[in-house]
Design a protein around this motif. Structure first.
Motif, short mmCIF file in Angstrom:
data_model
loop_
_atom_site.label_atom_id
_atom_site.label_comp_id
_atom_site.label_asym_id
_atom_site.label_seq_id
_atom_site.Cartn_x
_atom_site.Cartn_y
_atom_site.Cartn_z
N SER A 17 -7.63 21.48 4.98
CA SER A 17 -7.37 22.50 3.96
C SER A 17 -7.21 21.87 2.58
CB SER A 17 -6.13 23.31 4.31
OG SER A 17 -4.98 22.47 4.37
N ALA A 18 -6.91 20.59 2.55
CA ALA A 18 -6.76 19.89 1.28
C ALA A 18 -6.90 18.39 1.50
CB ALA A 18 -5.40 20.18 0.65
N MET A 19 -7.41 17.73 0.49
CA MET A 19 -7.46 16.27 0.48
C MET A 19 -7.07 15.81 -0.91
SD MET A 19 -10.86 15.39 2.77
CE MET A 19 -10.37 13.68 3.07
N GLY A 20 -6.40 14.68 -0.97
CA GLY A 20 -5.93 14.23 -2.27
C GLY A 20 -5.95 12.73 -2.42
N TRP A 21 -5.88 12.29 -3.67
CA TRP A 21 -5.77 10.88 -4.02
C TRP A 21 -4.44 10.64 -4.72
CZ3 TRP A 21 -9.10 7.23 -2.36
CH2 TRP A 21 -10.38 7.62 -1.98
N PHE A 22 -3.78 9.59 -4.33
CA PHE A 22 -2.56 9.14 -4.98
C PHE A 22 -2.74 7.66 -5.29
CE2 PHE A 22 0.61 12.57 -4.35
CZ PHE A 22 -0.16 13.42 -3.58
N ARG A 23 -1.94 7.16 -6.21
CA ARG A 23 -2.01 5.74 -6.53
C ARG A 23 -0.61 5.19 -6.76
NH1 ARG A 23 -4.81 6.10 -12.58
NH2 ARG A 23 -2.97 6.90 -13.69
N GLN A 24 -0.49 3.90 -6.55
CA GLN A 24 0.79 3.23 -6.77
C GLN A 24 0.53 1.86 -7.37
OE1 GLN A 24 3.36 2.93 -3.33
NE2 GLN A 24 5.16 2.76 -4.64
N ALA A 25 1.08 1.67 -8.55
CA ALA A 25 0.99 0.39 -9.23
C ALA A 25 2.22 -0.43 -8.89
CB ALA A 25 0.89 0.61 -10.74
N PRO A 26 2.14 -1.76 -9.02
CA PRO A 26 3.29 -2.60 -8.71
C PRO A 26 4.53 -2.21 -9.50
CG PRO A 26 1.34 -3.93 -8.97
CD PRO A 26 0.96 -2.55 -9.39
N GLY A 27 5.64 -2.05 -8.81
CA GLY A 27 6.88 -1.72 -9.48
C GLY A 27 7.01 -0.27 -9.90
N TYR A 33 -5.07 2.77 -4.55
CA TYR A 33 -5.41 4.19 -4.43
C TYR A 33 -5.49 4.55 -2.95
CZ TYR A 33 -6.46 4.51 -9.39
OH TYR A 33 -6.37 4.52 -10.76
N SER A 34 -4.77 5.62 -2.60
CA SER A 34 -4.74 6.07 -1.20
C SER A 34 -5.20 7.51 -1.10
CB SER A 34 -3.33 5.96 -0.63
OG SER A 34 -2.87 4.63 -0.64
N CYS A 35 -5.92 7.80 -0.05
CA CYS A 35 -6.32 9.19 0.16
C CYS A 35 -5.44 9.80 1.24
CB CYS A 35 -7.79 9.30 0.54
SG CYS A 35 -8.23 8.64 2.15
N ALA A 36 -5.34 11.11 1.19
CA ALA A 36 -4.50 11.84 2.12
C ALA A 36 -5.17 13.15 2.49
CB ALA A 36 -3.13 12.11 1.50
N VAL A 37 -4.83 13.67 3.65
CA VAL A 37 -5.45 14.91 4.12
C VAL A 37 -4.38 15.84 4.66
CG1 VAL A 37 -5.89 13.98 6.44
CG2 VAL A 37 -7.28 15.88 5.57
N TYR A 70 -3.86 19.22 7.08
CA TYR A 70 -4.45 20.13 8.06
C TYR A 70 -3.56 21.33 8.32
CZ TYR A 70 -7.85 16.53 9.26
OH TYR A 70 -8.86 15.61 9.22
N SER A 71 -2.26 21.16 8.26
CA SER A 71 -1.34 22.24 8.60
C SER A 71 -0.69 22.81 7.34
CB SER A 71 -0.26 21.72 9.55
OG SER A 71 0.42 20.63 8.98
N ALA A 72 -0.21 24.03 7.45
CA ALA A 72 0.44 24.70 6.31
C ALA A 72 1.72 23.96 5.93
CB ALA A 72 0.74 26.14 6.67
N THR A 73 2.03 24.00 4.67
CA THR A 73 3.22 23.33 4.17
C THR A 73 3.72 24.06 2.93
OG1 THR A 73 4.09 21.28 3.21
CG2 THR A 73 1.76 21.74 2.89
N THR A 74 5.00 23.91 2.64
CA THR A 74 5.55 24.52 1.43
C THR A 74 5.35 23.62 0.22
OG1 THR A 74 7.71 23.58 1.93
CG2 THR A 74 7.27 25.82 2.72
N TYR A 75 4.91 22.41 0.44
CA TYR A 75 4.71 21.47 -0.66
C TYR A 75 3.34 21.68 -1.28
CZ TYR A 75 8.77 18.98 1.11
OH TYR A 75 10.04 18.65 1.51
N GLY A 76 3.27 21.54 -2.58
CA GLY A 76 2.02 21.66 -3.29
C GLY A 76 1.15 20.44 -3.10
N THR A 91 0.12 18.39 -5.23
CA THR A 91 0.46 17.25 -6.07
C THR A 91 1.63 16.44 -5.51
OG1 THR A 91 1.96 18.53 -7.44
CG2 THR A 91 -0.35 18.46 -8.13
N ALA A 92 2.23 16.94 -4.43
CA ALA A 92 3.36 16.25 -3.80
C ALA A 92 2.89 15.46 -2.59
CB ALA A 92 4.41 17.26 -3.37
N TYR A 93 3.35 14.23 -2.47
CA TYR A 93 2.87 13.42 -1.34
C TYR A 93 3.31 14.01 0.00
CZ TYR A 93 7.46 11.19 -0.70
OH TYR A 93 8.78 10.94 -0.46
#
Length: 128
Positions: free
Chosen positions: A32-42, A96-100, A102-108, A110-112
């Motif tokens: 139902s959704a896929m997203g990209w997040f990133r994390q820089a050192p520190g 950079y990490s991708c996420a998927v 599948y199930s309903a959630t109350t989180y938007g 943009t939230a991991y």
């Protein structure tokens, strides 16, 4: 078990481009959704972009820091997603990490916490 694999990271000079790919396997129904997040050192993990499929429509979301430079695309039937990154800046350097989802959630999107599964990440380094 769902497995996500990212590819396409690397080293690029400022102003250059990279295209990241993400492929999910292990599920037979569509995300139902896929997203990209990133994390820089520190730094904390931050939202980059997301794509959602709802009621036959596709929606796109971007962090302000990447709007106009990054483009997300994907195919929920194939559980694949891409991130075209143009005009890269040194501050885009991160894992950079991708996420998927599948199930309903109350989180938007943009939230991991709004995602069920995550990939291992791919390093993007932008030199000045």
């Amino acid at each position: 078990q769902v497995r996500l694999v990212e590819s396409g990271g690397g080293l690029v000079q400022a102003g250059g481009s990279l295209r990241l790919s993400c492929a999910a396997s292990g599920r037979t129904f569509s995300a139902s959704a896929m997203g990209w997040f990133r994390q820089a050192p520190g730094k904390e993990r931050e939202f980059v972009a997301a794509i959602t499929w709802t009621g036959g429509s596709t929606y796109y979301y971007y962090a302000d820091s990447v709007k106009g430079r990054f483009t997300i695309s994907g195919d929920n039937a194939k559980n694949t997603m891409y991130l075209q990154m143009n005009s890269l800046k040194p501050e885009d350097t991160a894992v950079y990490s991708c996420a998927v989802r599948y199930s309903a959630t109350t989180y938007g999107v943009t939230a991991y916490r709004g995602y069920n599964y995550w990939g291992q990440g791919t390093q993007v380094t932008v030199s000045s």
